[in-house]
Design an enzyme around this catalytic site. Structure first.
Site, PDB file in Angstrom:
ATOM      1  N   SER A 272       0.833  -1.207   0.000  1.00  0.00           N
ATOM      2  CA  SER A 272       0.000   0.000   0.000  1.00  0.00           C
ATOM      3  C   SER A 272       0.863   1.251   0.000  1.00  0.00           C
ATOM      4  O   SER A 272       1.899   1.282   0.671  1.00  0.00           O
ATOM      5  CB  SER A 272      -0.863   0.030   1.252  1.00  0.00           C
ATOM      6  OG  SER A 272      -1.364  -1.235   1.495  1.00  0.00           O
ATOM      7  N   CYS A 274       2.711   2.689  -2.330  1.00  0.00           N
ATOM      8  CA  CYS A 274       4.031   2.630  -2.968  1.00  0.00           C
ATOM      9  C   CYS A 274       3.933   2.875  -4.464  1.00  0.00           C
ATOM     10  O   CYS A 274       4.774   2.424  -5.242  1.00  0.00           O
ATOM     11  CB  CYS A 274       4.676   1.272  -2.718  1.00  0.00           C
ATOM     12  SG  CYS A 274       5.179   1.050  -1.013  1.00  0.00           S
ATOM     13  N   THR A 277      -1.545   2.594  -7.351  1.00  0.00           N
ATOM     14  CA  THR A 277      -2.645   3.234  -8.078  1.00  0.00           C
ATOM     15  C   THR A 277      -2.097   4.182  -9.137  1.00  0.00           C
ATOM     16  O   THR A 277      -2.570   4.195 -10.272  1.00  0.00           O
ATOM     17  CB  THR A 277      -3.577   3.992  -7.107  1.00  0.00           C
ATOM     18  OG1 THR A 277      -4.014   3.069  -6.120  1.00  0.00           O
ATOM     19  CG2 THR A 277      -4.776   4.567  -7.826  1.00  0.00           C
ATOM     20  N   SER A 278      -1.035   4.922  -8.797  1.00  0.00           N
ATOM     21  CA  SER A 278      -0.564   5.893  -9.793  1.00  0.00           C
ATOM     22  C   SER A 278       0.067   5.193 -10.997  1.00  0.00           C
ATOM     23  O   SER A 278       0.026   5.713 -12.104  1.00  0.00           O
ATOM     24  CB  SER A 278       0.368   6.930  -9.169  1.00  0.00           C
ATOM     25  OG  SER A 278       1.452   6.316  -8.569  1.00  0.00           O
TER      26      SER A 278
HETATM   27  C1  OXD Z   1      -4.377  -1.163   1.126  1.00  0.00           C
HETATM   28  C2  OXD Z   1      -5.429  -0.620   0.274  1.00  0.00           C
HETATM   29  O1  OXD Z   1      -4.249  -0.726   2.291  1.00  0.00           O
HETATM   30  O2  OXD Z   1      -5.427  -0.925  -0.918  1.00  0.00           O
HETATM   31  O3  OXD Z   1      -3.638  -2.041   0.631  1.00  0.00           O
HETATM   32  O4  OXD Z   1      -6.291   0.114   0.757  1.00  0.00           O
HETATM   33 MN    MN Z   2      -4.120  -2.504  -1.442  1.00  0.00          MN
END
Ligand code: OXD
Ligand code: MN
Length: 624
Positions: A272, A274, A277-278
């Site tokens: 998470s 790192c 998403t981007s």
């Molecule tokens: C995470 C998330 O914490 O995706 O991995 O929210």
């Molecule tokens: Mn996640």
């Protein structure tokens, strides 16, 4: 039992909700709902179908009960979690294990009988005076080999609303499975509330029963602890997939757009916060999913789906320059929930790194906030939380990939493992083959901790396939499943590591936020054999010329040889130290580690030692 179940449901549901529930002919689901009613004693029960009317009801309830408040832009709302309920609670998330079962020392578990009693004691009468929401969703596209139907019971309209944005509706899917017992069950209560937030966080528990495919979550609201279909379902799915021969991974899925209109699908596993998403949102590419993927072998190839259909993303640093597509979605009308941001009197949300100066006062997860405000431990409270979030549907994004809801999934061309590493790994490296990739890229993954989980940030932690928090199997078996998965596949996906967080001697990052586009596009070219690579002791790295071309074409910047040498230096000393560190973990904590893991470690060690003897601790890629 079934008579009792039906009698109880008839007594406690009004006519219209009963009709909705009984239209699904599933005795196991009926029994789950009846037991939850008996335990939590809600005042009323609402059954949510896939209709627009029912979805609107959930949305309205979230506002009426004060968990969400409308913002100035149409469709936008905000929600606050409690001050101490801002991230996943790893310590209190446990597997319920029957006597004689063992998942290994690295996984957090508790005795099934005692744990079930404990969590049920917190659930007892927890919904008195409240409405219980019974919602149906589908993990993966509906009507597909990948689909897993789920029933979520919660007393939080905010949780239900978040799930309506994040998952495909599953009421009709439930109709189609008839009386099948094969589905996941989630039971959540936010517990006692104070100012609309869970009060008893000391009694926060997330308990996972793998035999029953049930997860209980109590005394918490933060999405990572409560949204059953997210990380709670991932734990169930990993266990299920191991029994059935497929993979459930903490991975994004994206379409990478190569030359001449070619689209190559990548999956990417990152801890998470790192850059996961981007990466999936990179400009010019298309997104299938940003967090969780199921992978299956189909007709000789590996295909995957996004388990979700929305994003519960970290909002920090989302701004017009770095994340234009999300920024646009967050600033235009549409259905969005903002979590734990700063809100000003004009009903506008503000967050760290949004590219504008932040107000000096407003309201946030700590109540009325002003610049310099400290908490009871004397820590300064940031305007928005570092793990503040947004929730929206992927279909609302302009870069949504056309494969998002394809029941067949999309073919996987490459898999990427990323982590937060300041001093060891180069920005991008291809593994020699599938086995080396799974072991030396996935199973060796370490990352510095972030605000997405409770606890100290910046501590280097072992995080196998970035799935450590969610693996529900002995780790050795999990690795073996990954290794075996490519069996029978003529051309398995290529595997890469990426690292966006390498720092120079002066502590500054060596790369800009946008550079990741170049690493991903280089990997795409490798999948098709369009560029050559340089062999290092641990894999294959880009040639300078190819990167210089990509930087020029994609980012309009000049990539210098000095940059290349600093970023792609093979740090033999640090790589050897990493090998030792990770090997020690496997030796000490993972008794079922497959021998091949140690063989790969040894091969890498030999190659690294030979290079170090010949060329030193830090080798320029031009000397390889
Ligand atoms: C995470 C998330 O914490 O995706 O991995 O929210
Ligand atoms: Mn996640």
């Amino acid at each position: 039992m079934s008579d009792n179940v039906n009698d109880l449901l008839r007594a406690r549901l009004d006519e219209s909700n009963l009709a909705k529930l009984f239209a699904l002919k599933n005795p196991k689901m009926h029994a789950f709902v009846a037991e939850a009613i008996e335990l939590a004693q809600p005042e009323s029960v609402f059954v949510c179908t896939d209709s627009d009317e029912d979805l609107a009801y959930i949305r309205e309830r979230s506002v009426e009960n004060g968990e969400e408040t409308p913002l100035a832009i149409k469709g936008h709302t905000y929600h606050f979690d409690g001050y101490y309920d801002q991230a996943r609670d790893k310590a209190n998330t446990k597997y319920l294990l029957a006597a004689g079962t063992d998942l290994g020392a690295s996984l957090n578990s508790t005795d099934k009988k005692a744990g079930t009693e404990e969590v049920r004691s917190f659930l007892k009468d927890s919904m008195a005076g409240r409405q219980m929401l019974v919602c149906f969703f589908c993990l993966g596209p509906t009507n597909s080999e990948f689909s897993i139907p789920c029933v979520q019971i919660t007393d939080s309209p905010f949780v239900a609303h978040s799930e309506c944005l994040l998952y495909r509706p599953g009421y009709e899917q439930f109709k189609s499975i008839g009386d099948s017992p094969d589905f996941f069950r989630f039971l959540h209560t936010e517990g006692e509330l104070e100012n609309c937030v869970s009060k008893n966080v000391d009694k926060r528990r997330v308990y996972i029963d793998l035999d029953e495919n049930i997860v209980y979550s109590v005394n918490t609201q933060y999405g990572g602890n409560t949204i059953g279909l997210k990380k709670l379902a991932l734990r169930l799915a990993i266990n299920k997939s191991s029994r059935e021969g497929w993979l459930a991974e903490h991975m994004f899925v994206m379409g990478v757009h190569g030359p001449a209109g070619r689209v190559t699908y990548f999956t990417g596993a990152f801890p998470s916060a790192c850059g996961k998403t981007s990466t999936s949102m990179l400009q010019g590419q298309t997104i299938v999913g940003d967090d969780i993927a199921y992978l299956r072998k189909k007709a000789g190839e590996i295909r995957c789906v996004n388990v979700e259909s929305g994003i519960f993303g970290i909002i920090r640093d989302v701004n017009l320059t770095d994340d234009p597509v999300i920024y646009e979605a967050l600033t235009q009308p549409g259905e969005v929930i903002f979590g734990n941001v700063l809100v000003t009197d004009d009903s506008k949300p503000h967050w760290l790194g949004m590219g504008q100066e932040l107000p000096t006062e407003g309201t946030n997860y700590s109540g009325k906030w002003h610049k310099g405000k400290t908490d009871d431990k004397g820590n300064e409270i940031t305007p928005s939380h570092k793990n503040a979030r947004y929730t929206l549907r992927i279909s609302e994004l302009s870069n949504c990939d056309e494969g998002l809801n394809d029941p067949e999934g999309v073919p996987v061309g490459a898999m990427v493992y990323g982590g937060r590493d300041s001093d060891t790994l180069v920005p991008v490296e291809q593994a020699f083959d599938w086995t080396e990739g799974i072991i030396a890229k996935g199973a060796m993954l370490e990352s510095e901790t972030t605000a997405a989980t409770l606890g100290k940030e910046g501590v280097r932690t072992f995080n196998i396939m970035s799935n450590m928090d969610f693996v529900s199997l002995p780790l050795g078996r999990y690795i073996q499943n990954n290794l075996d998965f490519a069996g029978g596949i003529a051309k398995p996906p290529l595997i890469f590591s990426v690292n966006y967080f390498l720092k120079g001697k002066d502590g500054r990052y060596l790369n800009g936020m946008l550079d990741k586009k170049v690493w991903v596009l280089w990997a795409e070219l490798r999948v098709h054999g369009d560029v050559e690579a340089i062999e290092t002791p641990t894999g294959l790295i880009p040639k300078y010329e190819d990167l210089a071309d990509l930087f020029k074409r994609e980012l309009g910047t000049d990539y210098t040889k000095e940059n290349y040498i600093e970023q792609f230096a093979v740090r033999t000393g640090n790589l050897l130290a990493k090998l030792d560190r990770v090997e020690e973990i496997y030796k000490a904590k993972v008794p079922d580690t497959p021998q091949i893991v140690f063989d790969v470690f040894n091969r890498q060690r030999e190659r690294l030692n030979a290079a170090k003897d010949k060329l030193g601790e830090c080798i320029s890629p031009f000397d390889l």
